[in-house]
Design an enzyme around this catalytic site. Sequence first.
Site, PDB file in Angstrom:
ATOM      1  N   CYS A 120       0.817  -1.229   0.000  1.00 16.29           N
ATOM      2  CA  CYS A 120       0.000   0.000   0.000  1.00 16.29           C
ATOM      3  C   CYS A 120       0.845   1.271   0.000  1.00 16.29           C
ATOM      4  CB  CYS A 120      -0.974  -0.012   1.173  1.00 16.29           C
ATOM      5  SG  CYS A 120      -2.125  -1.391   1.071  1.00 16.29           S
ATOM      6  N   HIS A 262      -3.178   7.124   2.542  1.00 13.96           N
ATOM      7  CA  HIS A 262      -3.596   5.838   2.000  1.00 13.96           C
ATOM      8  C   HIS A 262      -4.977   5.496   2.553  1.00 13.96           C
ATOM      9  CE1 HIS A 262      -3.956   1.748   0.957  1.00 13.96           C
ATOM     10  NE2 HIS A 262      -3.757   1.306   2.183  1.00 13.96           N
ATOM     11  N   ASN A 292     -10.104  -0.140   0.130  1.00 16.36           N
ATOM     12  CA  ASN A 292      -8.642  -0.036   0.126  1.00 16.36           C
ATOM     13  C   ASN A 292      -8.134  -0.577  -1.219  1.00 16.36           C
ATOM     14  OD1 ASN A 292      -5.897  -0.434   0.420  1.00 16.36           O
ATOM     15  ND2 ASN A 292      -6.027  -1.248   2.504  1.00 16.36           N
TER      16      ASN A 292
HETATM   17  N1  COA Z   1     -18.040  -8.332   9.539  1.00 14.41           N
HETATM   18  C1  COA Z   1     -18.441  -8.562  10.814  1.00 14.41           C
HETATM   19  N2  COA Z   1     -17.591  -8.846  11.805  1.00 14.41           N
HETATM   20  C2  COA Z   1     -16.285  -8.900  11.503  1.00 14.41           C
HETATM   21  C3  COA Z   1     -15.794  -8.675  10.193  1.00 14.41           C
HETATM   22  C4  COA Z   1     -16.732  -8.395   9.200  1.00 14.41           C
HETATM   23  N3  COA Z   1     -16.357  -8.143   7.931  1.00 14.41           N
HETATM   24  N4  COA Z   1     -14.447  -8.789  10.204  1.00 14.41           N
HETATM   25  C5  COA Z   1     -14.095  -9.085  11.467  1.00 14.41           C
HETATM   26  N5  COA Z   1     -15.217  -9.161  12.246  1.00 14.41           N
HETATM   27  C6  COA Z   1     -15.292  -9.437  13.674  1.00 14.41           C
HETATM   28  C7  COA Z   1     -14.145 -10.270  14.174  1.00 14.41           C
HETATM   29  O1  COA Z   1     -14.386 -11.647  13.996  1.00 14.41           O
HETATM   30  C8  COA Z   1     -14.097  -9.886  15.626  1.00 14.41           C
HETATM   31  O2  COA Z   1     -15.084 -10.600  16.299  1.00 14.41           O
HETATM   32  P1  COA Z   1     -14.836 -11.110  17.820  1.00 14.41           P
HETATM   33  O3  COA Z   1     -14.682  -9.859  18.637  1.00 14.41           O
HETATM   34  O4  COA Z   1     -16.081 -11.879  18.127  1.00 14.41           O
HETATM   35  O5  COA Z   1     -13.591 -11.935  17.785  1.00 14.41           O
HETATM   36  C9  COA Z   1     -14.511  -8.410  15.627  1.00 14.41           C
HETATM   37  O6  COA Z   1     -15.211  -8.216  14.393  1.00 14.41           O
HETATM   38  C10 COA Z   1     -13.369  -7.441  15.677  1.00 14.41           C
HETATM   39  O7  COA Z   1     -12.368  -7.848  14.714  1.00 14.41           O
HETATM   40  P2  COA Z   1     -11.095  -6.990  14.470  1.00 14.41           P
HETATM   41  O8  COA Z   1     -10.247  -7.627  13.415  1.00 14.41           O
HETATM   42  O9  COA Z   1     -10.475  -6.688  15.780  1.00 14.41           O
HETATM   43  O10 COA Z   1     -11.768  -5.646  13.860  1.00 14.41           O
HETATM   44  P3  COA Z   1     -11.165  -4.215  13.705  1.00 14.41           P
HETATM   45  O11 COA Z   1     -12.016  -3.240  14.395  1.00 14.41           O
HETATM   46  O12 COA Z   1      -9.684  -4.197  13.997  1.00 14.41           O
HETATM   47  O13 COA Z   1     -11.360  -3.948  12.124  1.00 14.41           O
HETATM   48  C11 COA Z   1      -9.991  -3.886  10.161  1.00 14.41           C
HETATM   49  C12 COA Z   1     -10.682  -4.780  11.196  1.00 14.41           C
HETATM   50  C13 COA Z   1      -9.260  -4.751   9.169  1.00 14.41           C
HETATM   51  C14 COA Z   1     -11.084  -3.089   9.453  1.00 14.41           C
HETATM   52  C15 COA Z   1      -9.031  -2.916  10.889  1.00 14.41           C
HETATM   53  O14 COA Z   1      -8.231  -3.646  11.796  1.00 14.41           O
HETATM   54  C16 COA Z   1      -8.109  -2.161   9.971  1.00 14.41           C
HETATM   55  O15 COA Z   1      -8.544  -1.296   9.231  1.00 14.41           O
HETATM   56  N6  COA Z   1      -6.799  -2.447  10.046  1.00 14.41           N
HETATM   57  C17 COA Z   1      -5.768  -1.710   9.319  1.00 14.41           C
HETATM   58  C18 COA Z   1      -5.803  -1.920   7.839  1.00 14.41           C
HETATM   59  C19 COA Z   1      -4.693  -1.124   7.195  1.00 14.41           C
HETATM   60  O16 COA Z   1      -4.234  -0.116   7.691  1.00 14.41           O
HETATM   61  N7  COA Z   1      -4.188  -1.523   6.102  1.00 14.41           N
HETATM   62  C20 COA Z   1      -3.090  -0.752   5.519  1.00 14.41           C
HETATM   63  C21 COA Z   1      -2.179  -1.605   4.820  1.00 14.41           C
HETATM   64  S1  COA Z   1      -3.011  -2.676   3.690  1.00 14.41           S
END
Ligand code: COA
Length: 341
Positions: A120, A262, A292
Amino acid sequence: MPTSPSAQGARAAVVCGLGAWLPPRAVDNDELASRIDTSDDWIRTRTGIRTRHFVSPGMPTSRLATEAGARALESAGLDSVDAVVLATTTPDRPCPATAPLVAHRLGLTGRPAFDVSAVCTGFLYALATAAALITSGAAEHILVIGADAFSTIVDPEERSTAVVFGDGAGAVVLRAGGAAEPGAVGRVELGADGSLADLITVRAGGSETRSTDVPPSRADAHFSMAGQEVFFHAVTRMAGASRTAIADAGWRAEEVDRLVGHQANARILHAVGERLDIPRDRIVIHLDRVGNTAAASIPLALAHAQSTGGLGAGDRVVLSAFGGGATWGATALTWPDLKTA
Ligand code: COA
């Protein structure tokens, strides 16, 4: 009255063209929720994404890159450049690079063309490389493209990644000019930390797994991301690199008109803005429409902001990214008067 070279400052790479392209197939959150265990509400509140575009079967990254590249050349009013640099994590094939094929399709056969791989952060790594080729005198005009089709590497059944990514391409044309001109790309602050390689990865398909006879698991064959850890590093590194870029430009944070980060997650961009004291209304948000798009995300956001009046000539702009590797980067420029194709 023409400006003399000394009034324009030292030789620099100047943005003189901008183009973007999205594959036609739009996929909204409800469509994803109809086939995996997620919801429009979860995706919007956790990421800010409402819809994204996916390539249709048989549409490779080179198609996205060629479409965006052609539009950037048209915007610059050029039909030729000295080199093509393509940032991508989803090349058409593991070998050869995709840039030579894109250059060929743009009528640029014979010009140097190569891929840059920094996930990215790829567009900023490609921009830095192209700007250095121009300031060194090796080239006068370079086409820099960011193009990715992450829908081809994420597991469509894996909800934590399947909802986050979209496909697309954006491109800029750089020309030789002076550091004092609008559009001159400042020093690009770049960094990397390979100890974080496992945070964002496709484990299988490279020499590490091909050197064994063990067939990859489904998880290893697809993209994976440790979301929360990536979130933390993205905020820290994007804020740090942006701070350096703002200081290099001789600006104060309150003088920044647009932060074009980004487009991974609106919460990340807001947190970066808070750390830098850049208010929300100066943060360009485009991920709601495209998700993204990895290496394409910054030039796609620039093109959208410019075409919708969110970015104008004379704006002080900071570009910032974090990606797999881990890699990060930022730069600053005063936005030029451009035609969008
Ligand atoms: N729909 C519903 N629930 C979901 C889900 C979805 N699409 N994806 C994950 N979950 C659930 C998980 O299973 C977890 O459930 P649990 O609490 O029962 O275990 C809960 O939601 C939280 O998951 P988590 O991964 O901690 O969510 P988050 O708030 O961190 O969001 C991202 C996930 C990927 C959106 C976030 O972490 C993010 O944006 N990360 C950075 C990405 C980035 O910067 N990329 C740049 C380089 S590519």
